[in-house]
Design an enzyme around this catalytic site. Structure first.
Site, PDB file in Angstrom:
ATOM      1  N   GLY A 159       2.893  36.337  -0.873  1.00  0.00           N
ATOM      2  CA  GLY A 159       3.398  37.589  -0.326  1.00  0.00           C
ATOM      3  C   GLY A 159       4.005  38.513  -1.350  1.00  0.00           C
ATOM      4  O   GLY A 159       5.092  39.048  -1.152  1.00  0.00           O
TER       5      GLY A 159
ATOM      6  N   ASP B  50      10.228  25.170 -15.235  1.00  0.00           N
ATOM      7  CA  ASP B  50       9.233  24.997 -16.303  1.00  0.00           C
ATOM      8  C   ASP B  50       9.758  25.390 -17.689  1.00  0.00           C
ATOM      9  O   ASP B  50       9.118  25.066 -18.693  1.00  0.00           O
ATOM     10  CB  ASP B  50       7.982  25.839 -16.011  1.00  0.00           C
ATOM     11  CG  ASP B  50       7.360  25.509 -14.676  1.00  0.00           C
ATOM     12  OD1 ASP B  50       7.575  24.392 -14.177  1.00  0.00           O
ATOM     13  OD2 ASP B  50       6.663  26.379 -14.110  1.00  0.00           O
TER      14      ASP B  50
ATOM     15  N   MET C 161       5.227  18.292 -13.616  1.00  0.00           N
ATOM     16  CA  MET C 161       4.977  19.734 -13.495  1.00  0.00           C
ATOM     17  C   MET C 161       5.281  20.458 -14.805  1.00  0.00           C
ATOM     18  O   MET C 161       5.726  19.845 -15.773  1.00  0.00           O
ATOM     19  CB  MET C 161       5.842  20.306 -12.375  1.00  0.00           C
ATOM     20  CG  MET C 161       5.296  20.063 -10.993  1.00  0.00           C
ATOM     21  SD  MET C 161       6.279  20.968  -9.791  1.00  0.00           S
ATOM     22  CE  MET C 161       5.221  20.817  -8.345  1.00  0.00           C
ATOM     23  N   GLY C 162       5.098  21.765 -14.784  1.00  0.00           N
ATOM     24  CA  GLY C 162       5.412  22.568 -15.971  1.00  0.00           C
ATOM     25  C   GLY C 162       4.450  23.720 -16.183  1.00  0.00           C
ATOM     26  O   GLY C 162       4.591  24.478 -17.134  1.00  0.00           O
ATOM     27  N   ARG C 163       3.438  23.812 -15.320  1.00  0.00           N
ATOM     28  CA  ARG C 163       2.376  24.816 -15.469  1.00  0.00           C
ATOM     29  C   ARG C 163       1.799  24.799 -16.881  1.00  0.00           C
ATOM     30  O   ARG C 163       1.425  23.736 -17.341  1.00  0.00           O
ATOM     31  CB  ARG C 163       2.868  26.208 -15.058  1.00  0.00           C
ATOM     32  CG  ARG C 163       3.165  26.278 -13.565  1.00  0.00           C
ATOM     33  CD  ARG C 163       3.223  27.654 -13.019  1.00  0.00           C
ATOM     34  NE  ARG C 163       1.911  28.274 -12.899  1.00  0.00           N
ATOM     35  CZ  ARG C 163       0.997  27.941 -11.991  1.00  0.00           C
ATOM     36  NH1 ARG C 163       1.235  26.985 -11.117  1.00  0.00           N
ATOM     37  NH2 ARG C 163      -0.158  28.553 -11.948  1.00  0.00           N
TER      38      ARG C 163
HETATM   39  O1  F6P Z   1       6.784  26.973 -11.495  1.00  0.00           O
HETATM   40  C1  F6P Z   1       7.373  25.892 -10.893  1.00  0.00           C
HETATM   41  C2  F6P Z   1       6.353  24.936 -10.383  1.00  0.00           C
HETATM   42  O2  F6P Z   1       7.060  23.864  -9.815  1.00  0.00           O
HETATM   43  C3  F6P Z   1       5.317  24.482 -11.421  1.00  0.00           C
HETATM   44  O3  F6P Z   1       5.830  23.512 -12.296  1.00  0.00           O
HETATM   45  C4  F6P Z   1       4.204  24.032 -10.522  1.00  0.00           C
HETATM   46  O4  F6P Z   1       2.944  24.111 -11.145  1.00  0.00           O
HETATM   47  C5  F6P Z   1       4.269  24.994  -9.392  1.00  0.00           C
HETATM   48  O5  F6P Z   1       5.574  25.504  -9.351  1.00  0.00           O
HETATM   49  C6  F6P Z   1       3.911  24.376  -8.053  1.00  0.00           C
HETATM   50  O6  F6P Z   1       3.998  25.336  -7.074  1.00  0.00           O
HETATM   51  P1  F6P Z   1       3.739  25.049  -5.528  1.00  0.00           P
HETATM   52  O7  F6P Z   1       5.098  24.912  -4.907  1.00  0.00           O
HETATM   53  O8  F6P Z   1       3.016  26.230  -5.055  1.00  0.00           O
HETATM   54  O9  F6P Z   1       2.966  23.780  -5.399  1.00  0.00           O
END
Ligand code: F6P
Length: 370
Positions: A83, A148, A190-192
């Protein structure tokens, strides 16, 4: 400059431990100046879909509503990573999707609620939206947030320390079972597109291999490390993989992409574990820590950073700043233009001292034979 009587706080993107500390701090600092404070529900959705919420999508924030929340994970006003008001996905009768700019509608709602300024708390997406609203005439202060640690204009963001701390505890626990069964355990974090969480937790826990996006990997060196450990009598190995890690000849592992959302990374842990089983003949298991890293109570460091950022955002408004993001520049909190806040991603420099230290410890990044 417009005098402030009422401000709004919005939290957008993935939740991060420390958000509630920002909300408490910004609310108390505002109330102490005689300003009224509201929280917008679920990013900007409260204002974009007021019919779906009580009180027209805003929550009054006062001393009572922010009492005892600094130690709580999540955000009491809700968040969303869908959004974007500047490119809002709308489904068409034929099932296709178009992106609609709802900026004017959103600004009109700010006016209707008598909101004089916005504190927008978020990562690159929310800060970019904040800058857009600022350029369209709203007074905006940004507060950086991400587990991240990938925002370049601030030395730290709250949430990262909590995520690293918990990931480290999880890896510590996985050592126990890996040792007992003589297995390889691959832990995906995680960490993108940044490897900070993997690097810091992997090092803190004493992982044997760490794969991060900044250093494209091959599994040959990783398998060699595992075999070499076996020869030395260590029958188990721990491999930490960042969700955005990329093989030398390959691409990042994407689970999917929903309309209006960033691509969802994940799955690399299972791929690495399967390939390591083949290469080493050893049993391998995968654990994906995923959203567990966003939950839990923020560490003292993250609470303090959240409290500092929330109050600094209010002081910024009082001092007449506009269109800026609060940022940690030790030992103090400073302001950087929102326009510059997201222009560069902070990734792990492959030659930084932390990586060099890891190499000195014998940690393999999948780029060199042990
Ligand atoms: O940016 C924070 C984060 O937790 C990343 O590490 C991860 O890739 C992403 O968000 C996951 O997002 P969602 O909540 O959409 O799965």
């Amino acid at each position: 400059m417009r005098q402030i009587n009422r401000i709004a706080i919005s939290t957008g993107g993935g939740d991060a431990p420390g958000l509630n500390a920002v909300i408490r701090s910004a609310t108390l600092a505002s109330r102490n100046r005689g300003w009224d404070v509201v929280g917008i529900r679920d990013g900007f959705n409260g204002l974009l879909f007021p019919e779906n919420y009580p009180h027209g999508g805003v929550v009054p924030l006062d001393r009572e509503s922010v009492r005892g929340i600094s130690h709580l994970g999540g955000t009491i006003i809700g968040s969303t990573n869908r959004g974007n008001p500047t490119a809002f996905p709308v489904e068409q009768p034929d099932g296709s999707w178009v992106e609609v700019d709802r900026t004017d509608e959103l600004l009109a709602r700010f006016d209707e609620h008598g909101i004089d300024a916005l504190i927008t708390v978020g990562g690159d997406g929310s800060l970019t939206i904040g800058n857009h609203l600022y350029r369209h005439g709203l007074r905006v202060i940004g507060v950086p947030k991400t587990i991240d640690n990938d925002l370049d204009k601030t030395t730290a963001t709250f949430g990262f320390d909590t995520a690293v701390d918990f990931a480290t505890e999880c890896i510590d626990r996985l050592f126990v079972t890996a040792t007992s069964h003589g297995r390889v355990i691959v832990v995906e974090v995680m960490g993108r597109y940044a490897g900070w969480i993997a690097l810091h937790s992997g090092m803190a826990a004493g992982a044997h291999c760490v794969l991060i996006p900044e250093i494209p990997y091959e599994l040959g060196p990783v398998a060699a490390t595992i075999r070499q450990r076996e020869e030395r009598g260590a029958r188990f190995s721990i491999v930490v993989v960042a969700e955005g890690a990329v093989p030398v000849e390959g691409t990042v592992s994407v689970k999917g992409k929903a309309i209006g959302q960033a691509e969802q990374l994940g799955g690399i842990g299972a791929t690495v574990a399967a390939e390591l089983e083949e290469l080493t003949g050893k049993e391998a298991r995968t654990v994906v820590l995923g959203h567990l890293l966003r939950g839990g109570s923020p560490t003292a460091l993250d609470r303090l950073l959240g409290l500092r950022f929330g109050a600094a955002a209010v002081r910024a408004l009082e001092e007449g700043h506009d269109g800026v993001m609060v940022a940690l520049n030790p030992p103090t909190v400073t302001y950087v233009p929102l326009a510059e806040a997201t222009d560069k991603m902070k990734t792990v420099p492959p030659d930084c001292d932390t990586i060099r230290t890891a190499r000195d410890l014998g940690i393999n990044f999948g780029d060199r034979m042990p």
